[in-house]
Design a protein around this motif. Structure first.
Motif, PDB file in Angstrom:
ATOM      1  N   GLY A 270       0.821  -1.202   0.000  1.00 31.34           N
ATOM      2  CA  GLY A 270       0.000   0.000   0.000  1.00 31.34           C
ATOM      3  C   GLY A 270       0.849   1.244   0.000  1.00 31.34           C
ATOM      4  N   ASP A 271       0.344   2.276   0.645  1.00 27.52           N
ATOM      5  CA  ASP A 271       0.986   3.589   0.660  1.00 27.52           C
ATOM      6  C   ASP A 271       2.112   3.615   1.701  1.00 27.52           C
ATOM      7  N   LEU A 272       3.217   2.937   1.400  1.00 26.64           N
ATOM      8  CA  LEU A 272       4.307   2.750   2.365  1.00 26.64           C
ATOM      9  C   LEU A 272       5.068   4.031   2.689  1.00 26.64           C
ATOM     10  N   LYS A 273       5.016   5.019   1.815  1.00 26.18           N
ATOM     11  CA  LYS A 273       5.750   6.264   2.097  1.00 26.18           C
ATOM     12  C   LYS A 273       5.165   7.009   3.294  1.00 26.18           C
ATOM     13  N   GLU A 274       3.959   6.644   3.710  1.00 29.31           N
ATOM     14  CA  GLU A 274       3.313   7.269   4.871  1.00 29.31           C
ATOM     15  C   GLU A 274       3.683   6.586   6.184  1.00 29.31           C
ATOM     16  N   ILE A 275       4.384   5.451   6.095  1.00 32.16           N
ATOM     17  CA  ILE A 275       4.680   4.650   7.285  1.00 32.16           C
ATOM     18  C   ILE A 275       6.106   4.899   7.769  1.00 32.16           C
ATOM     19  N   ALA A 276       6.272   4.956   9.078  1.00 32.92           N
ATOM     20  CA  ALA A 276       7.601   5.071   9.684  1.00 32.92           C
ATOM     21  C   ALA A 276       8.206   3.670   9.727  1.00 32.92           C
ATOM     22  N   ILE A 277       9.161   3.439   8.861  1.00 31.77           N
ATOM     23  CA  ILE A 277       9.823   2.130   8.779  1.00 31.77           C
ATOM     24  C   ILE A 277      11.301   2.335   9.083  1.00 31.77           C
ATOM     25  N   SER A 278      11.780   1.664  10.126  1.00 33.09           N
ATOM     26  CA  SER A 278      13.192   1.779  10.513  1.00 33.09           C
ATOM     27  C   SER A 278      14.095   1.226   9.424  1.00 33.09           C
ATOM     28  N   SER A 279      15.201   1.905   9.196  1.00 30.94           N
ATOM     29  CA  SER A 279      16.191   1.437   8.223  1.00 30.94           C
ATOM     30  C   SER A 279      16.863   0.173   8.737  1.00 30.94           C
ATOM     31  N   PRO A 280      17.287  -0.700   7.822  1.00 35.10           N
ATOM     32  CA  PRO A 280      17.960  -1.929   8.250  1.00 35.10           C
ATOM     33  C   PRO A 280      19.209  -1.619   9.084  1.00 35.10           C
ATOM     34  N   SER A 281      19.368  -2.368  10.152  1.00 41.34           N
ATOM     35  CA  SER A 281      20.521  -2.202  11.035  1.00 41.34           C
ATOM     36  C   SER A 281      21.678  -3.060  10.545  1.00 41.34           C
ATOM     37  N   ASN A 282      22.881  -2.538  10.716  1.00 45.99           N
ATOM     38  CA  ASN A 282      24.072  -3.331  10.396  1.00 45.99           C
ATOM     39  C   ASN A 282      24.366  -4.357  11.481  1.00 45.99           C
ATOM     40  N   ALA A 283      23.756  -4.160  12.648  1.00 50.49           N
ATOM     41  CA  ALA A 283      23.968  -5.074  13.773  1.00 50.49           C
ATOM     42  C   ALA A 283      22.628  -5.368  14.458  1.00 50.49           C
ATOM     43  N   PRO A 284      21.747  -6.157  13.782  1.00 51.53           N
ATOM     44  CA  PRO A 284      20.465  -6.476  14.393  1.00 51.53           C
ATOM     45  C   PRO A 284      20.663  -7.207  15.718  1.00 51.53           C
ATOM     46  N   SER A 285      19.837  -6.864  16.702  1.00 51.72           N
ATOM     47  CA  SER A 285      19.988  -7.484  18.015  1.00 51.72           C
ATOM     48  C   SER A 285      18.647  -7.530  18.741  1.00 51.72           C
ATOM     49  N   ARG A 286      18.670  -8.163  19.903  1.00 53.35           N
ATOM     50  CA  ARG A 286      17.495  -8.208  20.776  1.00 53.35           C
ATOM     51  C   ARG A 286      17.283  -6.800  21.333  1.00 53.35           C
ATOM     52  N   LYS A 287      16.068  -6.287  21.184  1.00 55.98           N
ATOM     53  CA  LYS A 287      15.758  -4.942  21.684  1.00 55.98           C
ATOM     54  C   LYS A 287      14.408  -4.965  22.385  1.00 55.98           C
ATOM     55  N   TYR A 288      14.241  -4.020  23.282  1.00 57.23           N
ATOM     56  CA  TYR A 288      12.999  -3.909  24.044  1.00 57.23           C
ATOM     57  C   TYR A 288      12.037  -2.927  23.397  1.00 57.23           C
ATOM     58  N   GLU A 289      10.768  -3.106  23.686  1.00 54.47           N
ATOM     59  CA  GLU A 289       9.697  -2.183  23.305  1.00 54.47           C
ATOM     60  C   GLU A 289       9.658  -1.888  21.807  1.00 54.47           C
ATOM     61  N   LEU A 290       9.874  -2.909  21.004  1.00 55.73           N
ATOM     62  CA  LEU A 290       9.813  -2.739  19.549  1.00 55.73           C
ATOM     63  C   LEU A 290       8.412  -2.345  19.092  1.00 55.73           C
ATOM     64  N   TRP A 291       7.404  -2.692  19.886  1.00 60.34           N
ATOM     65  CA  TRP A 291       6.013  -2.394  19.543  1.00 60.34           C
ATOM     66  C   TRP A 291       5.699  -0.894  19.572  1.00 60.34           C
TER      67      TRP A 291
END
Length: 179
Positions: free
Chosen positions: A41-62
């Motif tokens: 759909g209209d993805l330009k309206e959504i806040a989408i985090s850029s890919p991380s170079n070091a993905p990890s376990r994180k809190y409160e992703l919701w």
């Protein structure tokens, strides 16, 4: 193998928000669970985090755009919440009962998922071995959900079904996929 397709619905709102569609499929082969989400759909309206170079376990992703699912064992109050960020970050929480005894699930040291930002869709795919938390002969019930945060700050809650007067992904009566 049990394979089911799904389409998520937003929690009812009076606000006008961009046109989106969240679909996918989920399957279980022995104790291997695979889930695939497609956000279109209209993805330009959504806040989408850029890919991380070091993905990890994180809190409160919701608190941001986050793909989620809730996995419970049939006839048990225990369940798990899986959070998957488009940036590659993740977490898994274990609950003893409805919103009770929340603990980070340490059985998982990482979650093997991929994110692809395509021209017309954001695609996330996870393939995870559940042996660390349940046995292959246990029937599971799953609630598939997504939190969408818009660039304007508005947040919407998407699920297979919404059973309460408020958006509440933890309700066991919304864990409607049986695998």
């Amino acid at each position: 193998m049990n394979n089911q397709i799904f389409s998520l619905q937003p929690f009812p709102s009076t606000k006008s928000l961009p046109n989106l569609k969240i679909t996918g499929n989920i399957s279980r082969n022995a104790n291997q669970l695979a889930i695939y989400y497609s956000l279109g759909g209209d993805l330009k309206e959504i806040a989408i985090s850029s890919p991380s170079n070091a993905p990890s376990r994180k809190y409160e992703l919701w608190e941001d755009t986050c793909f989620e699912f809730f996995l419970g064992i049939k006839d048990s109050q225990r369940y798990w919440e899986f959070n998957l960020s488009p940036a590659g970050h993740w977490n898994v929480y274990r609950f003893d009962g409805y919103r009770q005894g929340m603990q980070e699930e340490i059985a998982f040291e990482k979650l093997p998922f991929s994110v692809q930002n395509q021209t017309d869709a954001l695609v996330l795919a996870l393939d995870v071995d559940l042996d660390k938390i349940i046995s292959a002969n246990q029937e599971i019930e799953i609630g598939i959900t997504t939190v969408i945060k818009y660039r304007v700050g508005e947040v919407t809650y998407w699920a297979l079904t919404h059973r309460g007067v408020e958006a509440d992904f933890h309700r066991r009566d919304s864990f409607i996929v049986k695998l």
